[in-house]
Structures are given as structure tokens and as C-alpha cells.
Design an enzyme around this catalytic site. Structure first.
Site, PDB file in Angstrom:
ATOM      1  N   LYS A   7       0.843  -1.208   0.000  1.00  0.00           N
ATOM      2  CA  LYS A   7       0.000   0.000   0.000  1.00  0.00           C
ATOM      3  C   LYS A   7       0.877   1.256   0.000  1.00  0.00           C
ATOM      4  O   LYS A   7       1.906   1.275  -0.674  1.00  0.00           O
ATOM      5  CB  LYS A   7      -0.982  -0.054   1.172  1.00  0.00           C
ATOM      6  N   HIS A  91      -8.467  -3.478  -6.483  1.00  0.00           N
ATOM      7  CA  HIS A  91      -8.430  -3.533  -5.014  1.00  0.00           C
ATOM      8  C   HIS A  91      -9.556  -2.656  -4.463  1.00  0.00           C
ATOM      9  O   HIS A  91      -9.856  -1.603  -5.014  1.00  0.00           O
ATOM     10  CB  HIS A  91      -7.064  -3.036  -4.507  1.00  0.00           C
ATOM     11  N   GLU A 161     -10.959 -10.787  -1.341  1.00  0.00           N
ATOM     12  CA  GLU A 161     -10.689  -9.911  -0.201  1.00  0.00           C
ATOM     13  C   GLU A 161     -11.984  -9.262   0.283  1.00  0.00           C
ATOM     14  O   GLU A 161     -12.376  -8.194  -0.221  1.00  0.00           O
ATOM     15  CB  GLU A 161      -9.701  -8.807  -0.607  1.00  0.00           C
ATOM     16  N   GLY A 167      -7.609  -4.476   6.551  1.00  0.00           N
ATOM     17  CA  GLY A 167      -7.036  -3.277   7.164  1.00  0.00           C
ATOM     18  C   GLY A 167      -7.327  -3.109   8.649  1.00  0.00           C
ATOM     19  O   GLY A 167      -7.902  -3.984   9.294  1.00  0.00           O
ATOM     20  N   SER A 209      -6.605  -9.251   6.707  1.00  0.00           N
ATOM     21  CA  SER A 209      -6.143  -9.535   8.075  1.00  0.00           C
ATOM     22  C   SER A 209      -5.394 -10.868   8.199  1.00  0.00           C
ATOM     23  O   SER A 209      -5.498 -11.540   9.232  1.00  0.00           O
ATOM     24  CB  SER A 209      -7.310  -9.484   9.075  1.00  0.00           C
TER      25      SER A 209
HETATM   26  P1  PGA Z   1      -4.611  -6.413   5.351  1.00  0.00           P
HETATM   27  O1  PGA Z   1      -4.819  -5.919   3.841  1.00  0.00           O
HETATM   28  O2  PGA Z   1      -3.838  -7.703   5.283  1.00  0.00           O
HETATM   29  O3  PGA Z   1      -3.851  -5.320   6.010  1.00  0.00           O
HETATM   30  O4  PGA Z   1      -5.973  -6.617   5.934  1.00  0.00           O
HETATM   31  C1  PGA Z   1      -5.023  -6.824   2.788  1.00  0.00           C
HETATM   32  C2  PGA Z   1      -5.164  -6.088   1.477  1.00  0.00           C
HETATM   33  O5  PGA Z   1      -5.784  -5.030   1.438  1.00  0.00           O
HETATM   34  O6  PGA Z   1      -4.646  -6.542   0.432  1.00  0.00           O
END
Ligand code: PGA
Length: 262
Positions: A7, A91, A161, A167, A209
Site C-alpha cells: 500500500k 483492489h 478480499e 485493514g 487480516s
Molecule cells: P490487510 O490488507 O492484510 O492489512 O488486511 C489486505 C489487502 O488489502 O490486500
């Protein structure tokens, strides 16, 4: 397949180089697991120049346009010429900033034309008791993939996802049963579009996560998942290394089982 998504991190190129080196070193001895990291596009050329063999480089988004008067955009061929081998498309954090299904479809075609592996992200905002999330993901897949020739479809990667699991604000990760349910929906939709033989070759990743504690459960073959897309945990080399080890262990079990069947 274990892919990191950095990110908008880390803040400097020096930190990015250090992080990438550590991840690539952890990955170089991983047997049976393809490791990749999708990094901010600005870092691609410098990270590619490190010539680390352990981890594949990728980008996190691509322009719908090939070239022209589009200030600030980065095309698929630019990413490829800067060392990217793959690119995340669709995404939820891009969709939240206005990316539409038709943009996702165009980006995907552009990536394929530039020989980048598209990692197509799908996932519902919330789960409904009537199975609305299933219809939603099915629709996202059809909107992005309809019309892609089979010969190209074999190079796709799909990442499931669920938005509620992504997040810092995530309530929780998905359960293994939820992952299994969606892997079946995705695999069936791929078969509907490209036929069974092609569908079976397309890796499906779980993302949301993922950490060192739950990685193994998602890599269990009974979930139908073939890997992970990892956000926050990919910024910690120690945690990401543990996730890679979980992948290696799962991969060796699969190979062992395949040999026993023969
Ligand atoms: P995260 O994000 O593992 O921090 O939940 C996953 C993603 O957005 O690809």
C-alpha cells in the site's frame, strides 16, 4: 503463492530497499511457494535493480490508458519496463476511490497486453443472510473477465478480499468456511467463463487480516485457496517470513500427498 501488498508504505526508498531485501532473503529458500510483493510504483526501478531472486515485484494499480495526455497516470507497459511482473487490479481501496467495473475490465486487458500477471481483487462490503455476497462477487468476476480469451485467462490470479476483513478497521479475518464457500463460487464462475481445465489452473488467494497466526488455516487445501494476499503483515519482515514458512510447509504436505496417491 504468497503476495505482499505494501500500500502507501514505507515512507522512503531506503526503507523500501531494506524491507525488500529482507523479504527476498526469507523467500529465496522457500520451496514450492511463489513469493511476490506489490510495491509503490515509484520504488519499482530501484528495487528491480537489487536483482533479488527470492521475490517477484509487482505494482498496486495501473492506468486504464496506454498513453496520451493523462497527467499522473502510469501505464502497464511503463510498469513492465520498470521491473513489475504483476499488478493488483480492482483492489477495494481503489474501487472506493471511484474505480468502476468497466475500469477494472480495461486495466485487466491492458495488464495482459503488457504481459503483466493481473491479480484481480474481488470481495463484498458486507455479508447478507440471503447470500447477496455470492451474487456480488459473481457479478464482479463476470464484469472484469467476460470476453478474455482462454489462452490469456491461464495467467490470471484472483484474490478474494472481503472488505470487512481488510485493514486496521477490520472486524475480523474471514473463517476457513467462509473462504471455502467463496473459493467454490470463484472457481465455478471461472469454469463458467473459461471451462474447467483453465479454471483449475487459476490461483485463488485469500486476503484480509492475514497474519502469522491464521495463515496456515487459509492455506489448508480444504479452503480451496491457493495462497494469500497480505497487507499489513507484509510490512514486517519477521511476520511475513513466518507466513512464507507456513506456505512452504503446506506445499511440502501437498507434494507428499500427491506422491502417495501415485
Ligand atoms: P490487510 O490488507 O492484510 O492489512 O488486511 C489486505 C489487502 O488489502 O490486500
Amino acid at each position: 503463492m504468497i503476495i505482499g501488498n505494501w500500500k502507501l508504505y514505507p515512507a522512503t526508498l531506503a526503507e523500501a530497499e531494506k524491507l525488500f531485501r529482507m523479504i527476498a532473503h526469507a523467500a529465496v529458500s522457500a520451496r514450492g511457494v511463489r513469493v511476490g510483493v506489490c510495491v509503490p510504483a515509484a520504488y519499482l526501478p530501484a528495487l528491480a535493480r537489487l536483482r533479488e531472486r527470492g521475490a517477484i515485484l509487482g505494482a498496486q494499480d495501473v492506468s486504464v490508458e496506454k498513453e496520451g495526455a493523462f497527467t499522473g497516470e502510469i501505464s502497464a507497459s511503463m510498469l513492465a519496463s520498470c521491473g513489475a511482473k504483476m499488478v493488483i487490479i480492482g483492489h477495494s481501496e481503489r474501487r472506493a476511490r471511484g474505480e468502476r467495473d468497466e475500469d477494472v475490465a480495461k486495466k485487466l486487458r491492458g495488464a495482459l497486453a503488457a504481459s503483466l500477471v493481473p491479480i484481480l481483487c474481488v470481495g463484498e462490503r458486507e455479508r447478507g443472510s440471503e447470500g447477496e455476497h455470492i451474487a456480488f462477487v459473481h457479478h464482479q468476476l463476470l464484469a472484469a473477465l467476460r470476453g478474455i480469451p482462454r489462452a490469456k485467462a491461464v495467467s490470471l490470479v484472483i484474490a478474494y478480499e472481503p472488505i470487512w476483513a481488510i485493514g486496521k478497521n477490520a472486524t475480523r479475518a474471514a473463517t476457513a468456511v467462509e473462504a471455502l464457500e467463496m473459493s467454490i463460487v470463484i472457481r465455478r464462475t471461472l469454469a463458467e467463463l473459461f471451462g474447467r481445465a483453465v479454471a483449475d489452473q487459476i490461483p485463488i488467494l485469500y486476503g484480509g487480516s492475514v497474519d502469522a497466526k491464521n495463515a496456515d488455516a487459509f492455506l489448508d487445501p480444504t479452503t480451496g485457496m491457493n495462497g494469500l494476499l497480505v497487507g499489513r503483515a507484509s510490512l514486517s519482515p519477521a511476520v511475513f517470513a513466518k507466513i512464507i514458512v507456513a506456505g512452504t510447509l503446506r506445499s511440502s504436505t501437498r507434494v507428499g500427498m500427491a506422491k502417495r496417491k501415485k
